[in-house]
Design an enzyme around this catalytic site. Structure first.
Site: not given
Length: 639
Positions: A561, A26
């Site tokens: 995030h 990721c």
């Protein structure tokens, strides 16, 4: 490789390659699915230079790397012999997107390492043909022979280079791929059909009639020309890499070094000759027969078919089924419509490359575009196709569309060739009628050229997505280089949404909480909209839209995030309103998300907002309190 040793150490301490079911990445971490997590040496990994920390969550063993995770991931895939995933998801890294997109990504990725020499060879080949055409070179002379060898040599032996890059991409031993390719282009085998009578003929009297000159262990081998081909060696490399990994697991270490490559070559090379050869040969023959049938039905439909798909035929090596038909047409009747219908493709490609050259912000793409453009005009399309338009996808599709429309016009005007000529500009004189001279069909070819070129340029320039993720390829998570990112200034970072600020150290993610991924704060969002906290450039937008990186105009690198482990939602409940490489203004909407649905799926919405190049600044954050979007969140002073 810069991260080779780190990759080896990581693989060793997650229990070895044999303990890994899959690995993806990721925006900050490697995500392993291990067969047995107890075999992972967590303490060693946590203390390893280059690793921030480790974390177990959602059935994954996560090794937190930080901003360099894409590069470390590539090294891990290469060192471990794992199947490379492209933009990763939570279920094992299968690349998303259509089969067409995945195929193009694979092809362009294999060609990327050889782009510079491919373009150089294309330029040399094109100029050599030009010098012959204008009388500067004699094809019987030594100067021409050497220049032709320089320009044409790479294309003739292209499978050898592709064998190396394809095996590397598929996780095999690169030189093994090259050796397999050497067998495919071995000159003695290519010379067999012209040297002797066939042993016998398969499928005589049908369109699949195939002379057999050699057998392998009693099995008939239908030979084809593998020089200048692309797909056969890529297919061979794909299966060779898989076979090599399987053999590596079962062959004893003491003989593995030479037995594994020997068995791989002995199995894959004959299979390629026995299986790929017939398939490609019959597909070419079928294409040739189909083209004649379509032309007899309608020259206009044939023009759309051939013009629109010629570059695709070249990619698969199927065009060899049409060239003999054209040669026979010239020999028998002195006229050929087949190659005439593909006339526009090289000019449409050149026009698309010109649009990219003018509009691109990527210096590497710009530097490759000029020679690829010249090569395309001279009929050498490989550099522009594989190096420029194919990786960007849309320009390649627009080239096919424009070539198809050009083919339609050529069919309408009844344009035909009267002599066997080259492609590109060298094909123009072939349309001059031997008796009528410059007739309507000739001018029809010029009209088709202009229409196809203009259409390809306009479509590519305005709709080609030229600067969309161009620096790293569509869907990539590699950061876009932003000028000024290393020259920070004092500045303030606004809040990306309404919510409640909390200390970064209090969140349930050790990688963010430790500050190793950047200094900043966390926010519990009160609404599902993320706005830009600064004016700057989107340096990273992860394919699942749950995380975004922004480099401010004053040099701060900011990571937002949304939620914890929300990458596992695979983009569900997230919608992006920007794209990687775009410039945004402070307060501009970047991402929308359904907070309630994310919570119901079991994922916290706590959102870290951190400055990842914290070493350049003294950072001050606000205390725990309620904030509104664009309120001051973080203050930065240059050290």
């Amino acid at each position: 490789m810069k991260y080779e040793q780190l990759a080896k150490d990581i693989i060793e301490n997650v229990g070895g390659a044999e303990n890994v079911n899959s690995v993806v990445h990721c925006i900050t971490r490697l995500r392993f699915k291990l067969k047995d997590e107890s075999k992972a040496n967590t303490e060693v990994l946590n203390n390893m230079e280059g690793v921030v920390t480790t974390r177990k969550s959602g059935g994954q063993y996560q090794v937190v790397i930080g901003n360099h995770v894409p590069d470390v991931y590539k090294a891990v895939v290469s060192e471990g012999g794992f199947q490379a995933a492209q933009p990763v998801d939570a279920e094992g890294g299968e690349e998303k997107g259509s089969l067409f997109n995945r195929f193009i990504d694979m092809i362009s990725g294999i060609f990327t390492p050889i782009l510079s020499v491919l373009v150089a060879a294309g330029m040399t080949k094109g100029f050599t043909a030009l010098f012959v055409a204008i009388g500067w070179l004699d094809i019987e002379g030594g100067t021409y022979q050497i220049l032709n060898a320089i320009g044409d040599g790479l294309f003739y032996f292209l499978p050898i280079l592709l064998g190396y890059t394809a095996m590397k991409k598929f996780g095999g031993t690169p030189f093994l791929g090259s050796v397999i390719a050497m067998a495919l282009v071995y000159p003695a085998l290519e010379g067999i059909p012209g040297a002797n009578e066939p042993l016998y003929t398969l499928f005589a009297g049908t369109m699949f009639e195939s002379p057999v000159y050699i057998e392998f262990l009693g099995i008939p081998v239908i030979l084809m020309t593998y020089s200048m081909s692309v797909i056969p060696i890529i297919v061979a490399a794909f299966f060779a890499a898989k076979l090599e990994r399987s053999l590596t697991k079962i062959i004893p270490d003491v003989i593995k070094t030479f037995v594994v490559p020997m068995l791989t070559m002995l199995i894959i090379t004959p299979l390629t000759f026995i299986v790929v050869g017939p398939i490609a040969t019959w597909a070419s023959q079928l294409l040739g027969q189909a083209t004649i049938w379509v032309y007899d039905l309608s020259p206009v439909i044939a023009g759309a078919f051939l013009g629109g798909l010629w570059l695709v035929f070249v990619m698969f090596g199927l065009h060899w089924g049409l060239v003999p038909i054209a040669i026979n047409n010239f020999a028998v009747g002195g006229i050929d419509p087949i190659l005439a219908l593909i006339f526009v493709h090289s000019f449409a490609l050149a026009a698309a490359i010109l649009a990219i050259w003018i509009k691109t912000k990527n210096e590497k793409t710009k530097s490759l575009s000029a020679p690829a453009l010249i090569s395309a005009l001279f009929g050498v399309t490989e550099p522009g196709m594989y190096g420029i338009t194919l990786p960007l996808k849309r320009p390649f599709i627009f080239t096919l569309i424009s070539s198809a429309i050009g083919g339609v016009l050529l069919g309408i005007f009844g344009t035909k060739g009267y002599v066997m000529a080259g492609l590109g500009v060298f094909q123009v004189p072939s349309f001059i009628h031997p008796e009528e001279g410059l007739n309507g069909a000739f001018f029809g070819a010029i009209i088709a050229l202009v229409v196809g070129s203009v259409l390809a340029f306009v479509l590519t320039y305005f709709f080609g997505g030229i600067n969309k993720n161009e620096d790293t390829g569509a869907g990539s998570t590699q950061p876009v280089a932003v000028k000024g990112a290393q020259n920070g200034k004092d500045q303030v970072i606004g809040s990306p949404f309404n919510g409640t600020v909390k200390k970064l150290a209090d969140i349930d993610d050790t990688a963010f909480a430790s500050g190793a991924l950047g200094q900043g704060v966390a926010i519990e969002p009160a609404e599902g909209k993320v706005v830009s906290p600064v004016s700057g450039t989107i340096s990273v937008l992860f394919p699942t839209n749950h995380a975004i990186g922004i480099t401010s105009d004053d040099g701060a690198e900011i990571l937002i995030h949304v939620g914890m482990d929300t990458v596992q939602l695979d983009g569900k409940h997230f919608t992006a309103h920007t794209e990687q490489g775009s410039h945004v203004e402070k307060g501009q909407l970047l991402i929308e998300f359904d907070g309630q649905a994310i919570k119901e799926a079991g994922y916290p919405l706590t959102t870290p907002v951190v400055v990842t190049n914290q070493d350049q600044f003294e950072i001050s954050t606000i205390n725990e309190q309620e904030v509104k979007a664009q309120d001051i969140l973080i203050e930065l002073k240059v050290k």
